[in-house]
Design an enzyme around this catalytic site. Sequence first.
Site, short mmCIF file in Angstrom:
data_model
loop_
_atom_site.label_atom_id
_atom_site.label_comp_id
_atom_site.label_asym_id
_atom_site.label_seq_id
_atom_site.Cartn_x
_atom_site.Cartn_y
_atom_site.Cartn_z
N LYS A 115 0.65 -1.22 0.00
CA LYS A 115 -0.07 0.15 -0.30
C LYS A 115 0.80 1.31 0.05
CE LYS A 115 -4.41 -1.96 1.11
NZ LYS A 115 -5.63 -1.57 1.49
N LYS A 197 -4.01 -10.64 -6.52
CA LYS A 197 -5.33 -10.76 -5.50
C LYS A 197 -6.48 -9.69 -6.37
CE LYS A 197 -6.41 -8.55 -1.79
NZ LYS A 197 -6.77 -8.11 -0.20
N LYS A 200 -10.90 -4.94 -4.18
CA LYS A 200 -12.09 -3.91 -4.09
C LYS A 200 -11.54 -2.57 -4.53
CE LYS A 200 -13.47 -4.06 0.34
NZ LYS A 200 -12.44 -3.59 1.59
#
Length: 333
Positions: A115, A197, A200
């Site tokens: 992130k 992965k 969302k």
Amino acid sequence: MFGDQKVCFSGVQPSGNLTIGNYLGAIRNFSEFSELYKTFYCVVDEHAITVRQNPAELRRRTYETLALYMACGLDPEKNTLYVQSMVHEHAELAWILNCYTMFGELSRMTQFKDKSTKHADNVNAGLFTYPVLMAADILLYQTDVVPVGIDQKQHVELCRDIATRVNQIYPDLFTIPEPIMPKSGKKIMSLVEPTKKMSKSDENTNAVVYILDDRDAIIRKFKRAVTDSGAEVRAAEDKPGVTNLMTVYSCFTGKSMEEIEREFAGKGYGDFKLAVGEVTADALAPVQKRFAELMADKAALEAQMKKGAEEASYYARRTLSKMQKKLGFVQIH
Ligand code: ATP
Ligand code: LTN
């Protein structure tokens, strides 16, 4: 454990529209704990603000995530369903646990590394200490089991390390939790880059099937999904695209990989992809219907948030005050 009852805790961030990854890796499995465990399922809005959110959207998604919990079969009478920021003990315990977590430990978290690369303009301290807040969520309820997808396993392991460290100083303060992952579906992959992965927060909406996508969108996305060279429906390491679609098909039908291979022997990818789309749309239709009904009654959702927060606070307060007392914080009743 709380008393003689085992505890299950999990959380989902209201950081975007929920995906079939969230559904198969986590939410769908939550209800199986309702009978035997005291269950807490939290909408973790405080985690979501580690990346910038639009306030109106965050608010809407918080309602939606709670409604989705219920639409996926969680009965609010049997499970404590609530919103993290409405129970202030989470943030308070997180601060304390920060003082029992090492900089080096947090630096090794793969989610932080991912992130902080993705949001290079906003590598804030919250992103770094995110797993400590997650440890607080779990430890406040003396949790035994934490159902999550595989990407969260490392965070639950860190939570165990923190709890063990605290328990060495203050014996038996925390229950040591165990991550629980589904056999199949613990990591659903992107439909466009099947080695990544399904997430969302992916900007490419074709890579992701959302729980609330309509039938046409679901079928279209699976039809366009990246598959591998060859035409055989067979699970293999060098066929990540087809293997991922087979996993989705297996999760929704309960069929094993071998059964799926047999079912589609001699048929092409086209037939198979259509079948994956159809079983997914069929499985999600009742969830979507129930979701729409729940979202139409905002007042009922708010009443649920209030009730859930009151229930959760009762347990959270007990653990927090035990910790504060051990630390030497003055407590005047
Ligand atoms: P974001 O993209 O914002 O990081 P996310 O899609 O990873 O979010 P979370 O709210 O972080 O979603 O995760 C909620 C739960 O869903 C966690 O238990 C997580 O492990 C699980 N999960 C998320 N994505 C997948 C996936 N692709 N496959 C299986 N489980 C998943
Ligand atoms: N970090 C988790 C969400 C989360 C969570 C939790 C999951 C926050 N607190 C406690 C299990 C238990 C994620 O899915 N990204």
